[in-house]
Structures are given as structure tokens and as C-alpha cells.
Design a protein around this motif. Structure first.
Motif, PDB file in Angstrom:
ATOM      1  N   ALA A 229       0.869  -1.184   0.000  1.00 23.95           N
ATOM      2  CA  ALA A 229       0.000   0.000   0.000  1.00 23.95           C
ATOM      3  C   ALA A 229       0.905   1.232   0.000  1.00 23.95           C
ATOM      4  CB  ALA A 229      -0.910   0.004   1.216  1.00 23.95           C
ATOM      5  N   ASP A 230       0.515   2.240  -0.769  1.00 28.61           N
ATOM      6  CA  ASP A 230       1.350   3.442  -0.879  1.00 28.61           C
ATOM      7  C   ASP A 230       1.508   4.167   0.453  1.00 28.61           C
ATOM      8  OD1 ASP A 230       1.847   3.093  -3.580  1.00 28.61           O
ATOM      9  OD2 ASP A 230       0.026   4.177  -4.181  1.00 28.61           O
ATOM     10  N   TRP A 231       0.508   4.033   1.335  1.00 31.68           N
ATOM     11  CA  TRP A 231       0.560   4.770   2.591  1.00 31.68           C
ATOM     12  C   TRP A 231       1.428   4.079   3.657  1.00 31.68           C
ATOM     13  CZ3 TRP A 231      -1.081   1.351   6.159  1.00 31.68           C
ATOM     14  CH2 TRP A 231      -2.006   0.381   5.775  1.00 31.68           C
TER      15      TRP A 231
ATOM     16  N   VAL B 101      12.896 -16.642 -11.621  1.00 27.57           N
ATOM     17  CA  VAL B 101      11.818 -16.253 -10.704  1.00 27.57           C
ATOM     18  C   VAL B 101      11.148 -14.989 -11.241  1.00 27.57           C
ATOM     19  CG1 VAL B 101      11.242 -15.566  -8.345  1.00 27.57           C
ATOM     20  CG2 VAL B 101      13.092 -17.220  -8.751  1.00 27.57           C
ATOM     21  N   LYS B 102       9.830 -14.961 -11.204  1.00 25.34           N
ATOM     22  CA  LYS B 102       9.089 -13.754 -11.573  1.00 25.34           C
ATOM     23  C   LYS B 102       8.762 -12.970 -10.307  1.00 25.34           C
ATOM     24  CE  LYS B 102       6.772 -15.420 -15.768  1.00 25.34           C
ATOM     25  NZ  LYS B 102       5.456 -15.669 -16.399  1.00 25.34           N
ATOM     26  N   PHE B 103       9.007 -11.670 -10.349  1.00 27.97           N
ATOM     27  CA  PHE B 103       8.695 -10.798  -9.227  1.00 27.97           C
ATOM     28  C   PHE B 103       7.600  -9.830  -9.645  1.00 27.97           C
ATOM     29  CE2 PHE B 103      12.956 -12.300  -8.350  1.00 27.97           C
ATOM     30  CZ  PHE B 103      12.939 -12.529  -6.984  1.00 27.97           C
ATOM     31  N   ALA B 104       6.624  -9.636  -8.758  1.00 29.29           N
ATOM     32  CA  ALA B 104       5.505  -8.750  -9.074  1.00 29.29           C
ATOM     33  C   ALA B 104       5.089  -7.991  -7.810  1.00 29.29           C
ATOM     34  CB  ALA B 104       4.328  -9.548  -9.630  1.00 29.29           C
ATOM     35  N   LYS B 105       4.400  -6.873  -8.026  1.00 26.52           N
ATOM     36  CA  LYS B 105       3.845  -6.137  -6.893  1.00 26.52           C
ATOM     37  C   LYS B 105       2.391  -5.816  -7.194  1.00 26.52           C
ATOM     38  CE  LYS B 105       5.789  -1.740  -8.555  1.00 26.52           C
ATOM     39  NZ  LYS B 105       6.651  -0.590  -8.229  1.00 26.52           N
ATOM     40  N   CYS B 106       1.596  -5.768  -6.107  1.00 26.82           N
ATOM     41  CA  CYS B 106       0.149  -5.687  -6.262  1.00 26.82           C
ATOM     42  C   CYS B 106      -0.432  -4.814  -5.150  1.00 26.82           C
ATOM     43  CB  CYS B 106      -0.421  -7.103  -6.210  1.00 26.82           C
ATOM     44  SG  CYS B 106      -2.204  -7.202  -6.105  1.00 26.82           S
ATOM     45  N   PRO B 107      -1.151  -3.740  -5.472  1.00 25.18           N
ATOM     46  CA  PRO B 107      -1.768  -2.917  -4.423  1.00 25.18           C
ATOM     47  C   PRO B 107      -2.895  -3.694  -3.741  1.00 25.18           C
ATOM     48  CG  PRO B 107      -2.454  -2.163  -6.606  1.00 25.18           C
ATOM     49  CD  PRO B 107      -1.431  -3.220  -6.832  1.00 25.18           C
ATOM     50  N   ALA B 108      -2.683  -4.050  -2.489  1.00 19.96           N
ATOM     51  CA  ALA B 108      -3.595  -4.968  -1.792  1.00 19.96           C
ATOM     52  C   ALA B 108      -5.026  -4.443  -1.745  1.00 19.96           C
ATOM     53  CB  ALA B 108      -3.079  -5.217  -0.368  1.00 19.96           C
ATOM     54  N   GLU B 109      -5.185  -3.146  -1.529  1.00 18.99           N
ATOM     55  CA  GLU B 109      -6.537  -2.599  -1.354  1.00 18.99           C
ATOM     56  C   GLU B 109      -7.281  -2.465  -2.677  1.00 18.99           C
ATOM     57  OE1 GLU B 109      -5.566   1.002   0.641  1.00 18.99           O
ATOM     58  OE2 GLU B 109      -5.683   0.113   2.643  1.00 18.99           O
ATOM     59  N   ASP B 110      -6.554  -2.483  -3.788  1.00 20.32           N
ATOM     60  CA  ASP B 110      -7.201  -2.363  -5.095  1.00 20.32           C
ATOM     61  C   ASP B 110      -7.708  -3.705  -5.609  1.00 20.32           C
ATOM     62  OD1 ASP B 110      -6.577   0.276  -4.943  1.00 20.32           O
ATOM     63  OD2 ASP B 110      -5.014   0.260  -6.489  1.00 20.32           O
TER      64      ASP B 110
END
Length: 324
Positions: A28-30, A53-62
Motif C-alpha cells: 500500500a502506498d501509505w 523467478v518472476k517478481f511482481a507487486k500488487c496494491p492490496a486494497e485495489d
């Protein structure tokens, strides 16, 4: 390879369905700790040991459905998945534990080493080399850098006639160097072949030139640009590499052959170690400084890194077929 930025549920599902290990950072950005952990991901993706290995990021609240499914109740959280199934996780900002768990999962992946293709017998290899070009010169050194006086004189003579020819440096391959002497019953170098037939060494070639017999046998040299264009269009898929498909002569070329073999695509290869003019000229022609280089329908696709990226994205086969 870069860290994948996931913004939709469908992107998440497509990414984690891979056979490779996938590490997803729910952030989360905050949250103050998420920024530094995103930087950790950027460093991990550069590590050679994690190249598969694949690396990813995901905004949890979205993506609340995804977060709920995997019980992501705080950030940062890291999920380790393979084939869409959770294999491990790290809750919180713990870079050391994350790195350790990734390493553990990698160690569980069986390393598949492609079987080594059967080695061609020497006579078959010699026959192919002799017929690799209408005019083949087996010499010490290259056309750009001859490494004996006889080879230098032979190059000067062929160049004076503006002949189109290809060379093979026998100093780079002791098996060829010794085998060709027996194969053609000719004990010294250089050796000149035209249309697969031995003409002879420097003395015979000089004699033929003096008698006016040589020039008519020799095709005229194309401009380098025309030659390179012809070579890159020689097959639907052309690979310029060190060695050939059966005997790659560098690690990058060996890796590329393994990847292309998996696709089942038909391709031809050109050994840049046998032709210094092509080796240097192609770098400028395509503005690509390294080898191997892959071309489809005469257009440069790129080197090993690009091919790996296309494989990871699932675009490789269509690209090699010229359908991208």
C-alpha cells in the motif's frame, strides 16, 4: 527482467499461473515499510540466481478479492506461488527471510538439462564445412588477420580478384586442422576449395592465376551490406552465434540453442567465428554489439536476454514465426 506491476485480478491470475516461481508483494502506498521492500524486489530481480523467478507487486486494497482469497490482512505481505498455488509466504518487512524462502523454493525445482545432441562424425563435419560456401579457404587466422605468410598471400590474391569467399581458421579447431589433411590428402595450409572440390594450396592457386584459369572460377564479392542482408534473409529464422546448433562455442549461444529447441521452430545458424567480416560487420549493420543475434524474416529480434523475455511473456513462438 523487471518487476511486474499488477493492477487487475486477471493480471494476477495470468502472472501466478506460470510454471516458474512467482513472488508477489502486496503493498500500500501509505505504508512506510512497503517502499523499501519494493526496492528490495528491484534488487532481487537483478540477481542471476533468481533469473527464473518472476517478481511482481500488487496494491492490496485495489484487489480485495485476491487479498481475501490469500488472507492478506496487512502490508507488506509476500506470497510465493507456483502454478497458481501458494507454496510459502512472508508477512512483514523481512528481506532476509524473503530471500531465504525464495532460495528454498528454487532448490525444490528440478533442473532439466537438455540432452546433448549426438556429435557429428568428423567426415560429415568436414564435408559440411567444405561446402559451407562456393569458395572456402581453410587458413591460419582470418581474412582480416592472417597468421602466416602463406595465408596472407592467399588472401591478397583472392582480394585482388574481388572474389567472394569464406574462411575457416584452422588454429581454432585442432580436430579440423588435422582431419582435413587426411580427408583431402593435402598436408599443408592454406587450402582452397571451390564448389566442394580441393583446388590446392598457395603455389597451385598462383599458377592457376598466372595461366588465367582462376578468375573465371571465382564468384565476385558482394558489398558487405548486400552480403549481410542476404545472410539475414537466408532462412525465415536465422541465428548468428559462436559455433553451430550442435556445438555452441559460448554459454550464451548454448542457452539460446536450448530455448529454441524447446519451441520446435525451424531455424538456421551462422558461425560468426568462421567469418570475421560478418562478425564485425553485423554489429554495425544491426546496431547490436553482441552475439548471439536472432533474425526473423530479415529483421533483428535481439539476443539471449530478449529471447528469454519473450519466452517469459509467452510471445516467443509467435515472434519466431513472424506473427508478432
Amino acid at each position: 527482467m523487471a518487476v511486474i506491476n499488477i493492477t487487475e485480478k486477471s493480471e494476477f491470475e495470468n502472472t501466478v499461473s506460470s510454471n516458474d516461481l512467482v513472488v508477489v508483494h502486496f503493498y500500500a502506498d501509505w505504508a512506510a515499510q512497503c517502499g523499501p521492500m519494493n526496492e528490495v524486489l528491484e534488487e532481487l530481480v537483478k540477481q542471476e540466481e533468481f533469473e527464473n523467478v518472476k517478481f511482481a507487486k500488487c496494491p492490496a486494497e485495489d484487489l480485495p478479492e485476491v487479498s481475501l482469497k490469500y488472507d492478506v490482512s496487512s502490508v507488506p505481505t509476500f506470497l510465493l506461488l507456483r502454478n497458481g498455488k501458494l507454496v510459502d509466504r512472508v508477512d512483514g518487512a523481512n528481506a532476509a527471510e524473503l530471500t531465504k524462502k525464495i532460495s528454498v523454493q528454487i532448490s525444490k525445482i528440478p533442473i532439466v538439462i537438455p540432452p546433448k545432441p549426438p556429435k557429428e562424425d568428423l567426415n560429415t563435419r568436414l564435408h559440411k564445412l567444405i561446402n559451407a560456401d562456393p569458395v572456402m579457404l581453410f587458413m591460419k587466422g582470418t581474412a582480416v588477420q592472417p597468421r602466416c605468410g602463406f595465408s596472407k598471400s592467399m588472401i591478397a590474391l583472392l582480394d585482388s580478384l574481388e572474389a567472394q569467399y569464406k574462411t575457416f581458421d584452422i588454429l581454432n579447431d585442432e580436430e579440423i586442422r588435422q582431419g582435413l589433411k587426411t580427408y583431402s590428402n593435402w598436408p599443408t595450409y592454406p587450402q582452397l576449395y571451390i564448389n566442394g572440390e580441393l583446388i590446392g594450396g598457395l603455389d597451385i592457386v598462383k599458377e592457376m592465376h598466372a595461366n588465367g584459369e582462376l578468375e573465371a572460377l571465382l564468384p565476385k564479392k558482394q558489398s558487405l551490406e548486400a552480403r549481410l542482408k542476404s545472410l539475414t534473409h537466408q532462412s525465415e529464422c536465422m541465428v548468428f552465434m559462436k559455433g553451430n546448433r550442435n556445438e555452441p562455442r559460448c554459454g550464451f549461444s548454448r542457452q539460446l540453442m536450448a530455448i529454441l529447441a524447446e519451441t520446435g521452430i525451424k531455424f538456421d545458424t551462422f558461425d560468426i567465428l568462421t567469418d570475421e567480416e560478418v562478425r564485425q560487420g553485423l554489429k554495425t549493420f544491426s546496431n547490436w554489439p553482441t552475439y548471439p543475434q536472432v533474425y526473423v524474416k530479415g529483421e533483428l529480434i535481439g539476443g539471449l536476454d530478449i529471447i528469454k523475455e519473450l519466452k517469459e511473456s509467452g510471445e516467443l513462438l509467435n515472434t519466431l514465426k513472424g506473427q508478432s
